[in-house]
Design a protein around this motif. Structure first.
Motif, PDB file in Angstrom:
ATOM      1  N   UNK A 132      54.907   9.658 -59.793  1.00  0.00           N
ATOM      2  CA  UNK A 132      53.614  10.339 -59.738  1.00  0.00           C
ATOM      3  C   UNK A 132      52.822  10.072 -61.018  1.00  0.00           C
ATOM      4  N   UNK A 133      53.562   9.976 -62.145  1.00  0.00           N
ATOM      5  CA  UNK A 133      52.948   9.774 -63.456  1.00  0.00           C
ATOM      6  C   UNK A 133      53.697   8.669 -64.191  1.00  0.00           C
ATOM      7  N   UNK A 134      52.949   7.792 -64.872  1.00  0.00           N
ATOM      8  CA  UNK A 134      53.541   6.779 -65.752  1.00  0.00           C
ATOM      9  C   UNK A 134      53.028   7.021 -67.161  1.00  0.00           C
ATOM     10  N   UNK A 135      53.969   7.185 -68.085  1.00  0.00           N
ATOM     11  CA  UNK A 135      53.648   7.210 -69.521  1.00  0.00           C
ATOM     12  C   UNK A 135      53.934   5.808 -70.026  1.00  0.00           C
ATOM     13  N   UNK A 136      52.934   5.126 -70.582  1.00  0.00           N
ATOM     14  CA  UNK A 136      53.156   3.765 -71.072  1.00  0.00           C
ATOM     15  C   UNK A 136      52.538   3.536 -72.443  1.00  0.00           C
ATOM     16  N   UNK A 137      53.243   2.741 -73.224  1.00  0.00           N
ATOM     17  CA  UNK A 137      52.735   2.264 -74.499  1.00  0.00           C
ATOM     18  C   UNK A 137      51.724   1.153 -74.202  1.00  0.00           C
ATOM     19  N   UNK A 138      50.883   0.807 -75.149  1.00  0.00           N
ATOM     20  CA  UNK A 138      49.960  -0.320 -74.965  1.00  0.00           C
ATOM     21  C   UNK A 138      50.605  -1.612 -75.446  1.00  0.00           C
ATOM     22  N   UNK A 181      48.709  -0.992 -66.559  1.00  0.00           N
ATOM     23  CA  UNK A 181      47.861   0.041 -65.957  1.00  0.00           C
ATOM     24  C   UNK A 181      46.959  -0.542 -64.876  1.00  0.00           C
ATOM     25  N   UNK A 182      46.394  -1.725 -65.129  1.00  0.00           N
ATOM     26  CA  UNK A 182      45.556  -2.390 -64.125  1.00  0.00           C
ATOM     27  C   UNK A 182      46.370  -2.671 -62.857  1.00  0.00           C
ATOM     28  N   UNK A 183      47.562  -3.206 -63.042  1.00  0.00           N
ATOM     29  CA  UNK A 183      48.409  -3.550 -61.889  1.00  0.00           C
ATOM     30  C   UNK A 183      48.827  -2.297 -61.111  1.00  0.00           C
ATOM     31  N   UNK A 184      49.150  -1.237 -61.843  1.00  0.00           N
ATOM     32  CA  UNK A 184      49.505   0.025 -61.179  1.00  0.00           C
ATOM     33  C   UNK A 184      48.303   0.535 -60.401  1.00  0.00           C
ATOM     34  N   UNK A 185      47.134   0.530 -61.013  1.00  0.00           N
ATOM     35  CA  UNK A 185      45.922   1.035 -60.374  1.00  0.00           C
ATOM     36  C   UNK A 185      45.618   0.235 -59.107  1.00  0.00           C
ATOM     37  N   UNK A 212      47.266   3.225 -56.347  1.00  0.00           N
ATOM     38  CA  UNK A 212      46.108   3.942 -56.889  1.00  0.00           C
ATOM     39  C   UNK A 212      46.312   5.444 -57.104  1.00  0.00           C
ATOM     40  N   UNK A 213      47.273   6.043 -56.434  1.00  0.00           N
ATOM     41  CA  UNK A 213      47.493   7.491 -56.598  1.00  0.00           C
ATOM     42  C   UNK A 213      48.302   7.830 -57.846  1.00  0.00           C
ATOM     43  N   UNK A 214      48.943   6.838 -58.456  1.00  0.00           N
ATOM     44  CA  UNK A 214      49.761   7.093 -59.643  1.00  0.00           C
ATOM     45  C   UNK A 214      48.854   7.437 -60.816  1.00  0.00           C
ATOM     46  N   UNK A 215      49.196   8.515 -61.530  1.00  0.00           N
ATOM     47  CA  UNK A 215      48.450   8.928 -62.714  1.00  0.00           C
ATOM     48  C   UNK A 215      49.050   8.202 -63.921  1.00  0.00           C
ATOM     49  N   UNK A 216      48.194   7.733 -64.820  1.00  0.00           N
ATOM     50  CA  UNK A 216      48.645   6.942 -65.975  1.00  0.00           C
ATOM     51  C   UNK A 216      48.256   7.637 -67.267  1.00  0.00           C
ATOM     52  N   UNK A 217      49.237   7.719 -68.172  1.00  0.00           N
ATOM     53  CA  UNK A 217      49.015   8.267 -69.505  1.00  0.00           C
ATOM     54  C   UNK A 217      49.391   7.186 -70.510  1.00  0.00           C
ATOM     55  N   UNK A 218      48.434   6.780 -71.319  1.00  0.00           N
ATOM     56  CA  UNK A 218      48.692   5.811 -72.390  1.00  0.00           C
ATOM     57  C   UNK A 218      49.170   6.592 -73.609  1.00  0.00           C
ATOM     58  N   UNK A 219      50.274   6.118 -74.197  1.00  0.00           N
ATOM     59  CA  UNK A 219      50.810   6.706 -75.426  1.00  0.00           C
ATOM     60  C   UNK A 219      50.893   5.562 -76.425  1.00  0.00           C
TER      61      UNK A 219
END
Length: 159
Positions: free
Chosen positions: A56-62, A73-77, A81-88
């Motif tokens: 449901x949520x992805x926490x990802x480094x840049x 993030x682009x590929x996930x989107x 498209x329903x997956x929420x992305x948090x950049x850390x």
């Protein structure tokens, strides 16, 4: 007590193993209604895991080798498209934040990360996810309601 249908699945992606472990361990995710489905060190492994189980949520480094967090993030989107992305990230450059917003990332958190920030972002997204699930459930009920075998044979008679 949290119902199983309300559990939110999280995937952590950070090439620095210690950072990923820190995100996983600094919050008692399970008691808050979250489940960590994976903690991987590269975007390729994240995408492979997502083929089997979509979080449901992805926490990802840049900053990661080969595929960075923005490209992930682009590929996930594009694919999920329903997956929420948090950049850390530890990068404070405005350009990264601007690109993340353009991609549609929901949150942008700066390292060193605080557990309360991680949890606050997850709780905010959880509320959105559960509202969407509830709406989808209502939509399904509305679609199946009148067609669920309650019509009589006279309902199908052509006049």
């Amino acid at each position: 007590m949290i119902m199983e249908k309300d559990i939110i699945n999280i995937l952590i992606v950070d090439d620095e193993k210690y950072e990923g472990i820190l995100i996983e361990k600094c919050v008692n995710w399970e008691s808050e209604g979250f489940h960590i489905i994976g903690n991987v060190q590269c975007a390729e492994n994240a995408l492979k895991l997502m083929e089997k189980q979509v979080p449901d949520i992805v926490y990802t480094d840049i900053n990661m080798p080969r595929i960075d967090g923005l490209e992930l993030s682009r590929r996930i989107r594009d694919t999920y498209p329903a997956v929420r992305i948090v950049i850390v990230t530890g990068y404070r450059e405005f350009e990264y934040a601007r690109e993340a917003i353009h991609i549609g990332v929901e949150e942008f958190l700066l390292k060193p990360i605080q557990s309360d920030e991680l949890l606050a972002a997850a709780m905010k997204l959880r509320e959105q996810i559960l509202k969407k699930r509830e709406q989808q459930s209502k939509d399904v009920e509305n679609l199946s309601g009148p067609l669920s075998g309650t019509a009589s044979k006279d309902s199908y008679r052509i006049h």
